[in-house]
Scaffold this motif. Structure first.
Motif, PDB file in Angstrom:
ATOM      1  N   GLY A   7       0.775  -1.231   0.000  1.00 21.18           N
ATOM      2  CA  GLY A   7       0.000   0.000   0.000  1.00 21.18           C
ATOM      3  C   GLY A   7       0.806   1.280   0.000  1.00 21.18           C
ATOM      4  N   GLY A   8       2.123   1.162   0.088  1.00 19.23           N
ATOM      5  CA  GLY A   8       2.945   2.355   0.063  1.00 19.23           C
ATOM      6  C   GLY A   8       2.943   3.013  -1.300  1.00 19.23           C
ATOM      7  N   GLY A   9       3.481   4.216  -1.352  1.00 14.75           N
ATOM      8  CA  GLY A   9       3.543   4.931  -2.611  1.00 14.75           C
ATOM      9  C   GLY A   9       3.942   6.367  -2.406  1.00 14.75           C
ATOM     10  N   LEU A  10       3.787   7.141  -3.464  1.00 20.11           N
ATOM     11  CA  LEU A  10       4.120   8.565  -3.441  1.00 20.11           C
ATOM     12  C   LEU A  10       2.832   9.366  -3.329  1.00 20.11           C
ATOM     13  CD1 LEU A  10       6.095  10.942  -3.861  1.00 20.11           C
ATOM     14  CD2 LEU A  10       5.763  10.642  -6.325  1.00 20.11           C
ATOM     15  N   PHE A  36       5.702   0.024  12.431  1.00 24.34           N
ATOM     16  CA  PHE A  36       6.892   0.813  12.711  1.00 24.34           C
ATOM     17  C   PHE A  36       7.350   1.431  11.394  1.00 24.34           C
ATOM     18  CE2 PHE A  36       8.025  -0.385  17.056  1.00 24.34           C
ATOM     19  CZ  PHE A  36       7.147  -1.444  17.245  1.00 24.34           C
ATOM     20  N   ARG A  37       8.203   2.414  11.495  1.00 29.30           N
ATOM     21  CA  ARG A  37       8.745   3.015  10.283  1.00 29.30           C
ATOM     22  C   ARG A  37      10.208   3.375  10.499  1.00 29.30           C
ATOM     23  NH1 ARG A  37       5.326   8.748  10.364  1.00 29.30           N
ATOM     24  NH2 ARG A  37       6.449   9.728  12.123  1.00 29.30           N
ATOM     25  N   GLN A  38      10.918   3.445   9.399  1.00 24.63           N
ATOM     26  CA  GLN A  38      12.321   3.815   9.453  1.00 24.63           C
ATOM     27  C   GLN A  38      12.650   4.699   8.266  1.00 24.63           C
ATOM     28  OE1 GLN A  38      15.064   0.525   9.847  1.00 24.63           O
ATOM     29  NE2 GLN A  38      16.627   1.863  10.712  1.00 24.63           N
ATOM     30  N   ALA A  39      13.059   5.911   8.567  1.00 27.46           N
ATOM     31  CA  ALA A  39      13.474   6.855   7.545  1.00 27.46           C
ATOM     32  C   ALA A  39      14.974   6.705   7.313  1.00 27.46           C
ATOM     33  CB  ALA A  39      13.136   8.275   7.976  1.00 27.46           C
ATOM     34  N   PRO A  40      15.458   7.102   6.158  1.00 31.19           N
ATOM     35  CA  PRO A  40      16.897   6.988   5.871  1.00 31.19           C
ATOM     36  C   PRO A  40      17.742   7.685   6.931  1.00 31.19           C
ATOM     37  CG  PRO A  40      15.701   7.537   3.887  1.00 31.19           C
ATOM     38  CD  PRO A  40      14.709   7.635   5.015  1.00 31.19           C
ATOM     39  N   GLY A  41      18.710   6.965   7.459  1.00 27.13           N
ATOM     40  CA  GLY A  41      19.609   7.542   8.440  1.00 27.13           C
ATOM     41  C   GLY A  41      19.037   7.668   9.832  1.00 27.13           C
ATOM     42  N   LYS A  42      17.834   7.149  10.025  1.00 31.44           N
ATOM     43  CA  LYS A  42      17.200   7.263  11.342  1.00 31.44           C
ATOM     44  C   LYS A  42      16.895   5.886  11.906  1.00 31.44           C
ATOM     45  CE  LYS A  42      15.129  11.815  10.715  1.00 31.44           C
ATOM     46  NZ  LYS A  42      13.885  12.621  10.876  1.00 31.44           N
ATOM     47  N   GLU A  43      16.652   5.849  13.192  1.00 33.75           N
ATOM     48  CA  GLU A  43      16.318   4.586  13.844  1.00 33.75           C
ATOM     49  C   GLU A  43      14.855   4.212  13.581  1.00 33.75           C
ATOM     50  OE1 GLU A  43      19.403   4.866  17.646  1.00 33.75           O
ATOM     51  OE2 GLU A  43      17.247   4.834  17.970  1.00 33.75           O
ATOM     52  N   ARG A  44      14.591   2.933  13.747  1.00 36.65           N
ATOM     53  CA  ARG A  44      13.228   2.453  13.617  1.00 36.65           C
ATOM     54  C   ARG A  44      12.351   3.123  14.678  1.00 36.65           C
ATOM     55  NH1 ARG A  44      12.805  -3.873  13.074  1.00 36.65           N
ATOM     56  NH2 ARG A  44      14.969  -3.380  13.579  1.00 36.65           N
ATOM     57  N   VAL A  92      10.156   3.845   5.283  1.00 33.31           N
ATOM     58  CA  VAL A  92       9.710   2.481   5.010  1.00 33.31           C
ATOM     59  C   VAL A  92       8.887   2.037   6.221  1.00 33.31           C
ATOM     60  CG1 VAL A  92      10.388   0.095   4.590  1.00 33.31           C
ATOM     61  CG2 VAL A  92      11.700   1.969   3.570  1.00 33.31           C
ATOM     62  N   TYR A  93       7.693   1.571   5.943  1.00 38.86           N
ATOM     63  CA  TYR A  93       6.777   1.155   7.003  1.00 38.86           C
ATOM     64  C   TYR A  93       6.749  -0.372   7.081  1.00 38.86           C
ATOM     65  CZ  TYR A  93       5.022   5.875   7.665  1.00 38.86           C
ATOM     66  OH  TYR A  93       4.917   7.206   7.962  1.00 38.86           O
ATOM     67  N   TYR A  94       6.837  -0.861   8.307  1.00 37.27           N
ATOM     68  CA  TYR A  94       6.854  -2.296   8.562  1.00 37.27           C
ATOM     69  C   TYR A  94       5.695  -2.676   9.482  1.00 37.27           C
ATOM     70  CZ  TYR A  94      11.737  -1.913   7.047  1.00 37.27           C
ATOM     71  OH  TYR A  94      12.889  -1.662   6.341  1.00 37.27           O
ATOM     72  N   THR A 117       7.116  -1.440   3.317  1.00 37.98           N
ATOM     73  CA  THR A 117       6.568  -0.767   2.136  1.00 37.98           C
ATOM     74  C   THR A 117       6.921   0.712   2.251  1.00 37.98           C
ATOM     75  OG1 THR A 117       4.552  -0.424   0.819  1.00 37.98           O
ATOM     76  CG2 THR A 117       4.284  -0.428   3.219  1.00 37.98           C
ATOM     77  N   LEU A 118       7.375   1.282   1.140  1.00 39.77           N
ATOM     78  CA  LEU A 118       7.896   2.644   1.156  1.00 39.77           C
ATOM     79  C   LEU A 118       6.776   3.662   0.988  1.00 39.77           C
ATOM     80  CD1 LEU A 118      10.259   4.664   1.114  1.00 39.77           C
ATOM     81  CD2 LEU A 118      10.409   4.262  -1.363  1.00 39.77           C
TER      82      LEU A 118
END
Length: 123
Positions: A7-10, A36-44, A92-94, A117-118
């Motif tokens: 379901g991810g997307g832009l 949960f989510r994790q952005a680039p360079g960041k923790e979950r 990215v969502y998990y 999913t991004l």
């Protein structure tokens, strides 16, 4: 338990997305579930969680009032409705399943994880 998120997307800021997590296994309905989510360079980061029955939900302060977690145990599914999205929601969502019932904001309580999913929110 095997999990698959989709379901991810832009989407533009202010828009909405609905993430889905499909689970396998007869015991799916017995697991509390989390996103949960994790952005680039960041923790979950914890986003939301729901009890096995769906009767109790938990949200991170950053998403409270904008995101809604729900589940349908008959369909082995958990969803995350995301409204009023902001660029800082990009990650990215998990989805994950926990064999415990407490500390559901802590990713270490979760034993099973989907592939992610991004979600990208443009300003």
């Amino acid at each position: 338990v095997q999990l698959q998120a989709s379901g991810g997307g832009l989407v533009q800021a202010g828009g909405s997305l609905r993430l889905s997590c499909a689970g396998s296994g007869r015991s799916f309905g017995s697991y509390p579930m989390g996103w949960f989510r994790q952005a680039p360079g960041k923790e979950r980061e914890f986003v939301a969680a729901i009890s096995w029955s769906g009767g109790t939900t938990y949200y991170a302060d950053s998403v409270k009032g904008r995101f809604t977690i729900s589940r349908d145990n008959a369909k082995n599914a958990v969803s995350l409705q995301m409204n009023s999205l902001k660029p800082e929601d990009t990650a990215v969502y998990y989805c994950a399943a926990s064999s415990g019932t407490s500390y559901l904001r802590d990713y270490r309580q979760y034993n099973y994880w989907g592939q992610g999913t991004l979600v990208t929110v443009s300003s």
